[in-house]
Design an enzyme around this catalytic site. Structure first.
Site, PDB file in Angstrom:
ATOM      1  N   PHE A  62       1.635  11.177  -2.529  1.00 48.59           N
ATOM      2  CA  PHE A  62       2.002   9.957  -3.254  1.00 48.59           C
ATOM      3  C   PHE A  62       1.019   8.867  -2.868  1.00 48.59           C
ATOM      4  CE2 PHE A  62       3.927   5.824  -3.816  1.00 48.59           C
ATOM      5  CZ  PHE A  62       4.384   5.911  -5.119  1.00 48.59           C
TER       6      PHE A  62
ATOM      7  N   ASP B  22      -4.887   7.644   3.415  1.00 45.24           N
ATOM      8  CA  ASP B  22      -3.915   6.673   2.904  1.00 45.24           C
ATOM      9  C   ASP B  22      -2.900   6.410   4.017  1.00 45.24           C
ATOM     10  OD1 ASP B  22      -1.785   5.342   1.772  1.00 45.24           O
ATOM     11  OD2 ASP B  22      -1.776   6.518  -0.082  1.00 45.24           O
TER      12      ASP B  22
ATOM     13  N   LYS C 278       1.919  -2.036   2.890  1.00 49.24           N
ATOM     14  CA  LYS C 278       3.275  -2.072   3.464  1.00 49.24           C
ATOM     15  C   LYS C 278       3.443  -2.919   4.726  1.00 49.24           C
ATOM     16  CE  LYS C 278       5.451   1.635   1.005  1.00 49.24           C
ATOM     17  NZ  LYS C 278       4.811   2.812   0.449  1.00 49.24           N
TER      18      LYS C 278
HETATM   19  C1  LIG Z   1       4.100   2.992  -0.857  1.00 48.39           C
HETATM   20  C2  LIG Z   1       2.867   3.806  -0.852  1.00 48.39           C
HETATM   21  C3  LIG Z   1       1.832   3.540  -1.754  1.00 48.39           C
HETATM   22  C4  LIG Z   1       1.950   2.505  -2.840  1.00 48.39           C
HETATM   23  O1  LIG Z   1       2.069   1.236  -2.323  1.00 48.39           O
HETATM   24  P1  LIG Z   1       2.544   0.028  -3.301  1.00 48.39           P
HETATM   25  O2  LIG Z   1       2.442  -1.183  -2.444  1.00 48.39           O
HETATM   26  O3  LIG Z   1       3.945   0.361  -3.718  1.00 48.39           O
HETATM   27  O4  LIG Z   1       1.626   0.004  -4.448  1.00 48.39           O
HETATM   28  C5  LIG Z   1       0.674   4.282  -1.650  1.00 48.39           C
HETATM   29  N1  LIG Z   1       0.539   5.235  -0.711  1.00 48.39           N
HETATM   30  C6  LIG Z   1       1.521   5.524   0.163  1.00 48.39           C
HETATM   31  C7  LIG Z   1       1.307   6.569   1.185  1.00 48.39           C
HETATM   32  C8  LIG Z   1       2.717   4.824   0.121  1.00 48.39           C
HETATM   33  O5  LIG Z   1       3.704   5.126   0.957  1.00 48.39           O
END
Ligand SMILES: *Cc1c(COP(=O)(O)O)cnc(C)c1O
Length: 418
Positions: free
Chosen positions: A141, A227, A257
């Protein structure tokens, strides 16, 4: 209007929500009005222990005085300038991130406002290598905008929006021979992965796999993009999850985040000269990214995490949680164990009743989330106490009883993930 006048405050707000907001998130679980530390209160005055932290965002909990002070002070001083100008706050934050990432000379930072935007920037960096292919992992994701969505595996998220940006292929995690075969042709720009696959159900990638990916990508001149949007900023007990393993250093790392502790800010960190010069002047941009308000809050978050040794707390509390879940699993067959690191943990259930456990938990005053149908995700503020975590695990058998009732009964109302 007569319908609204008989509704309670919370019901009325829920009705107004459904009439005025696009329904992509489903019905909200509660309407929340206030937060303090690890607790939030709903519109009916009920208090909840927040063990989800806005999905790994509220690193310092709610309304932390350091965050409030930093935001107020910056708002009084300088709230926004365009990226035609720099601010000391933004420069200091970039320097701090490079230092925490132990990034070598020539490294750089690009600020964004969210995780998906950080991954969009990483995607564009990958394209600038001139190589056509990008490898992501099954169950990944990476966000909901078109580029990040192209890197996201889940068919239900992708299919309604095709065609997505091309060239992305998915490989199973932990399969180094498959990766080696895919990289052999020398035309792969980047491998993109989450050190712990959060949305998939808190699935950590092994040290051996991550080291193997680093070696293979280095050997083939392929960028390794990590990521760390969910795993970064102290959550796993290190500043960044890859730092748990010596030798797993990315070329590009994406953040968001926890960085702003609730204020929207993200960042891309590029390691070394090569990754840092792929985007040339004019090739990317943002209006809000690097805004002094976000930068000031992020500096406060990073400062307080360090001063209060909340990374150490994440390690200690993570170990406590793992032990307590294991003890519970030994006496309750409905709990299988936990996965994760530090304060990003998935509690694995024997049955796919995690959505009903979320509902039962809310009724009992706990906020948790179902990362997948049989996994409860905990990503609490790093200021949570051991007693607070224990209180949830003590309640869990009764929550499982209630969840089983909800599954059996007609009042089962599975909660939406997003
Ligand atoms: C939450 C998340 C995203 C997306 O972040 P947003 O601020 O919602 O756009 C991307 N990668 C990972 C691993 C995430 O947990």
């Amino acid at each position: 209007m007569s319908e609204q006048s008989t509704a309670t405050g919370a019901e009325e707000l829920a009705q107004r929500y459904s009439r005025s907001l696009i329904g992509v998130f489903g019905a909200p679980q509660r309407v929340l009005v206030r937060g303090e530390g690890v607790h939030v209160w709903d519109a009916d005055g009920n208090r909840y222990l927040d063990l989800l932290g806005g999905i790994a965002v509220n690193a310092l909990g709610h309304a932390h005085p350091d965050v409030v002070a930093a935001l107020g002070k910056q708002a009084e001083t300088l709230g926004h300038v365009s990226n035609f100008f720099a601010t000391p706050t933004q420069i200091e934050l970039a320097e701090r991130l490079l230092q925490l990432a132990q990034a070598p000379g020539g490294s750089g930072v690009f600020f964004t406002n969210s995780g998906t935007e950080s991954n969009e920037a990483a995607f564009k960096i990958a394209r600038r290598t001139g190589r056509p292919r990008i490898i992501a992992l099954e169950r990944s994701f990476h966000g909901r905008t078109m580029g990040a969505l192209a890197l996201t595996h889940k068919e239900a998220y992708r299919a309604p929006f095709e065609p997505l940006p091309g060239g992305v292929e998915f490989l199973p995690a932990e399969d180094l021979p498959a990766l080696e075969a895919a990289l052999a042709t020398g035309d792969v720009a980047a491998v993109v992965l989450e050190p712990i696959q959060g949305e998939a159900g808190v699935i950590p990638l092994t040290e051996a796999y991550l080291l193997g990916v680093r070696e293979l990508t280095a050997a083939h001149g392929t960028l390794l993009i990590l990521d760390e949007v969910q795993t970064g900023i102290g959550r796993t007990g290190e500043w960044f999850a890859h730092q748990r393993f010596e030798g797993v250093v990315p070329d590009v790392m994406t953040l968001a985040k926890g960085l702003g502790g609730g204020f929207p800010i993200g960042a891309v960190v590029t390691f070394g000269e090569h990754a840092s010069t792929l985007l040339s002047p004019g090739q990317h941009g943002t209006t809000f990214g690097g805004n002094p308000l976000g930068a000031a809050v992020a500096l406060a978050v990073l400062g307080t995490l360090a001063e209060e040794d909340l990374l150490g707390a994440a390690r200690t509390l993570g170990a406590q949680l793992t032990a307590e879940v294991a003890a519970l699993a030994a006496r309750d067959a409905r709990v299988e164990g936990s996965r994760g690191a530090g304060l990003l943990q998935g509690i694995a259930l024997a049955a796919p009743i995690a959505p009903q456990v979320v509902t039962a938990a809310l009724e009992a005053g706990f906020i948790v989330n179902a990362a997948n149908p049989s996994t409860i995700r905990l990503a609490p503020p790093l200021v949570v106490t051991g007693e607070q975590l224990t209180s949830f695990l003590t309640a869990l058998p009764a929550l499982l009883d209630r969840a089983e009732q909800l599954v059996a009964g007609t009042d089962a109302t599975p909660e939406k993930r997003f």
